[in-house]
Design an enzyme around this catalytic site. Structure first.
Site, PDB file in Angstrom:
ATOM      1  N   GLU A  60       0.930  -0.704  -0.101  1.00 20.65           N
ATOM      2  CA  GLU A  60      -0.130  -0.031  -0.119  1.00 20.65           C
ATOM      3  C   GLU A  60       1.093   1.213   0.234  1.00 20.65           C
ATOM      4  OE1 GLU A  60      -0.682  -2.726   2.022  1.00 20.65           O
ATOM      5  OE2 GLU A  60      -2.440  -3.525   0.723  1.00 20.65           O
ATOM      6  N   HIS A 127     -10.747  -6.591   7.813  1.00 14.66           N
ATOM      7  CA  HIS A 127     -11.787  -6.036   7.174  1.00 14.66           C
ATOM      8  C   HIS A 127     -13.321  -5.820   6.899  1.00 14.66           C
ATOM      9  CE1 HIS A 127      -8.553  -9.554   5.455  1.00 14.66           C
ATOM     10  NE2 HIS A 127      -8.388  -8.832   4.802  1.00 14.66           N
TER      11      HIS A 127
END
Lengths: 321, 450
Positions: A60, A127
């Site tokens: 990321e 998540h």
């Protein structure tokens, strides 16, 4: 107009901008060959080629750093975090560089960061989060949280057009569950304008994202006229619409899926208390997730994310106050 | 639809030293639409008269202070928009005689004699009935509505938790109209709404209001009139006024002005008035007479390296006088002076002066000559040391001496100038020399001068 899912609306909006503007490109993990973890960019690489639909390594930091550099050099990257939760790895580039660059040096940083967020499907602590308030707190970033397919398309267009870094929180639970009429032509939904999801007289619910539908269900279950304000974007947020509704009903419930302490609802409640105090007939109430990570267990997750029954209870308390 | 909150219009702070103002005129009435920045009312303060622009667009929902009343800075004068306007009719008790305006009522309170003019309320406001259990908490919105409508919330049947009065309860109560037993106390409430501004009387409170005699009419003093009255009296009590006069042959100025007028008007759009010439010459002369441009401050003599030149301007209605100041007049040439005078005079008449425009003067010129007067004894504007009076320019037979030393009678444009000075600081000889030098400057004005 045609009926589309929330996911399809995002995909359409993004594809249209890529067709219009060669500077717009997509980067992220599995966004190319695989078409994205949720298939938002399915078929994109075939249409736009591998240089405009970049499969990135599992980093990321690299995605955000690359997007920031590209934006500063004049491109308009649309970066995807596979899950919003992973944005914490990109914090430094996003918060230290992208958010400050325009204020520091005057350079526009037109990045869109797509963040699939939210829970409700036993995704567990990594998540399922809704980290919008962390970024709403960072000056220089904009935070968008559409609830409807129409807004999803209009806001992804607005986000790509915007010269600032815009975090686009797309709620996973809405992706295929929510369908709605979406105009076929290009349009822009302004960032910073709320939408009255339902008009009402007796009590107001201020919310955004998936909770708009939870509020809608709850409103049907109470014997009162409930106004639902869908904030649509939380930075900037439509203070005027919130205050107008608070002044009208005098009773306000602020509802969000993010955790309670430091959640954006606190900012809204404080603003109402400051600016509409003399119009209140009850304390402003917050309903949010408790201050703990999102649990895996379906039972616990239900207890964690505000449910229709929880909203009904909170509304009743306000109505009866 | 949601109604916006009412925007309050307050008495503005027109300068640090100003603490109150008088409403001279409402340009809008209750129910009128007003745009943001449109003139809503005119006010008069000790220093300036001015227009007050509306802070917001909307309908004037309430006017709380009537024309002629004087209130403190910050007092709410009116409200724009909001619910108050819409709800107001419901708040009015039936056709009972209109109560005296709250401010008048309050003013009369100390005047027992005047009390019989107004119908006394049926009974004094009742002490608040002790609240019943659960009804003691009044939410902010209920408190606001109660105060706007002069309702005691404890009289409203409550349906909320523990019998609390909800917003809906009080709204329903207002819609239904007050029960008979409430009317009396509501009258009291209406006559003295809690939001009413605290008035201060326009005239000195110690003076008994007196009925007009036969053939007389009374009108309240405006704040400006009161300011002038106070200042004039104070000036005469402070300074030792002495006036000296001098005759000035203005022929040269008349000739130069006739020449310059066309050029100034076409090139700069400004008329070079005689006043501009005199002001210019006065500033030059003051340079040599710092005490005339000075002041007494305690036992110190203050002199200044600048001239802030005040000009007495009569207001169009003939009912007031204001002295706007041209700052640093020593930096202006004739054209600059002419422009500055036009500017302040226009702004004075349009009520566009700011408090800074009317303070800080170091010397003043007054020009009553426009009406043909040839002499006067103006009063000094405190804390200055002098004021110059200029009078009518008239053609007179005048003895002149030609270059051979022979006397002859010629027709000349003559003007009288007076210097009224504070003899505490300026002696007669100094004043005389000042006038002599000023005359010299005007009589020898060269075309290229100034």
């Amino acid at each position: 107009m045609s009926e589309k899912t929330y996911l399809q609306a995002i995909s359409d909006g993004l594809r249209e901008e890529m067709r219009r503007d060669k500077r717009v490109f997509v980067l992220g993990e599995d966004v190319g060959v695989y078409g994205g973890a949720f298939k938002v960019t399915l078929g994109f690489q075939e249409e736009f080629g591998p240089w405009r639909v970049l499969d990135m390594p599992l980093s990321e930091t690299a995605i955000m750093g690359g997007a920031t550099g590209a934006a500063m050099m004049g491109l308009r990257p649309v970066a995807e975090m596979q899950f919003a939760d992973f944005v914490s790895c990109a914090w430094d580039h996003l918060v230290t560089v992208a958010a400050k660059q325009r204020w520091r040096a005057g350079t526009p940083v037109p990045i869109v960061l797509r963040l699939p967020s939210g829970g409700g499907f036993s995704g567990g602590p990594f998540h399922s989060q809704n980290p919008e308030s962390s970024f709403a707190h960072i000056p220089g970033l904009k935070c968008v949280c559409p609830a409807t397919p129409e807004d999803a398309k209009g806001l992804i267009t607005a986000a790509i057009e915007d010269p600032n870094p815009v975090l686009f929180f797309e709620h996973k639970h809405l992706y295929r569950r929510i369908k709605g009429e979406v105009p076929d032509e290009r349009y822009v939904t302004p960032i910073g304008k709320a939408r009255i999801h339902a008009e009402g007289e007796d009590v107001t619910v201020i919310t955004w994202g998936a909770m708009v539908y939870t509020a809608e269900e709850a409103a049907k279950a109470v014997d009162a006229s409930v106004e639902i304000v869908d904030l649509r974007t939380i930075m900037p947020w439509d203070k005027q619409a919130v205050l107008d509704s608070a002044r009208k009903t005098s009773k306000v419930l602020v509802l969000h899926e993010d955790t309670r302490t430091g959640g954006f609802g606190g900012e809204i409640a404080a603003t109402i208390a400051e600016e509409a105090f003399e119009d209140l007939d009850a304390p402003v109430r917050r309903l949010a997730a408790p201050d703990c990570p999102v649990p895996f267990s379906p039972v616990l997750e239900k207890a964690y994310i505000p449910q229709v029954d929880d909203v009904v209870r909170a509304l009743k308390e306000l109505i009866e106050y | 639809m949601a109604t916006g909150t009412a925007v309050e219009v307050v008495m503005p702070q027109m300068g640090v030293s100003v603490s109150e103002g008088t409403i001279t005129k409402w340009s809008k009435q209750v129910g009128d639409q007003v745009e943001a920045d449109e003139t809503l009312l005119e006010i008069s303060t000790d220093k300036v008269d001015t227009e007050v622009p509306s802070p917001a667009s909307g309908v004037v929902s309430e006017i709380l202070v009537q024309e002629g009343q004087t209130v403190e800075v910050g007092t709410v004068l009116a409200r724009i928009g909001g619910e108050a306007g819409a709800a107001a009719p419901a708040a009015e008790p039936a056709p009972a005689p209109a109560p005296e305006p709250a401010t008048q009522e309050a003013a009369d309170e100390s005047e027992a004699a005047a009390a019989e003019v107004a119908e006394p309320p049926a009974q004094p406001a009742e002490p608040v009935v002790p609240s019943e259990n659960g009804k003691s908490f009044v939410s902010p919105v209920v408190a606001r509505i109660a105060s706007e409508h002069g309702i005691d919330p404890s009289q409203v049947p409550g349906t909320g938790a523990g019998g609390r009065v909800t917003k809906k309860d009080i709204q329903a109560f207002i819609e239904a109209g007050p029960p008979a037993s409430m009317k009396a106390s509501e009258n009291v409430a209406a006559a003295a709404p809690p939001a009413a501004p605290q008035p201060t009387l326009a005239s000195t409170p110690s003076q008994e209001p007196q009925a007009p005699g036969e053939g007389e009419t009374l009108e309240p003093m405006s704040a400006m009139r009161r300011g002038i009255a106070d200042h004039m009296r104070r000036s005469l009590d402070t300074s030792a006024h002495v006036t000296s006069a001098i005759e000035v042959d203005m022929s040269k100025v008349v000739a130069i002005r006739a020449k310059l007028k066309k050029e100034y008007e076409s090139a700069y759009g400004v008329n070079p008035t005689y006043l501009a010439f005199i002001a210019r010459a006065t500033v030059e002369t003051l340079r040599d007479y710092p005490w005339v441009n000075g002041e007494l401050r305690g036992d110190q003599i203050v002199t200044k390296n600048f001239v802030n030149l005040g000009f007495a301007v009569e207001l169009a209605d003939g009912k007031g006088l204001i002295v706007p100041v041209v700052r640093n007049a020593e930096t202006l040439n004739l054209l600059g002076m002419a422009k500055a005078i036009v500017d302040i005079a226009k702004r004075a008449r349009d009520k566009q002066l700011t408090p800074d425009d009317v303070s800080g003067g170091s010397f003043t010129i007054t020009n009553p000559g426009g009406y043909g007067t040839f002499h006067g004894t103006p009063v000094i504007s405190q804390p200055q040391a002098g004021i110059l009076g200029t009078y009518a320019i008239v053609k007179r037979p005048w003895v002149i001496t030609d270059e051979n030393g022979a006397d002859a009678i010629a027709i000349r444009s003559i003007m009288n100038l007076t210097l009224t000075y504070d003899h505490r600081l300026v002696d007669g000889a100094l004043a005389g020399r000042f006038l002599r030098d000023l005359r010299q400057r005007l009589q020898t004005w060269g075309e290229s001068d100034y």
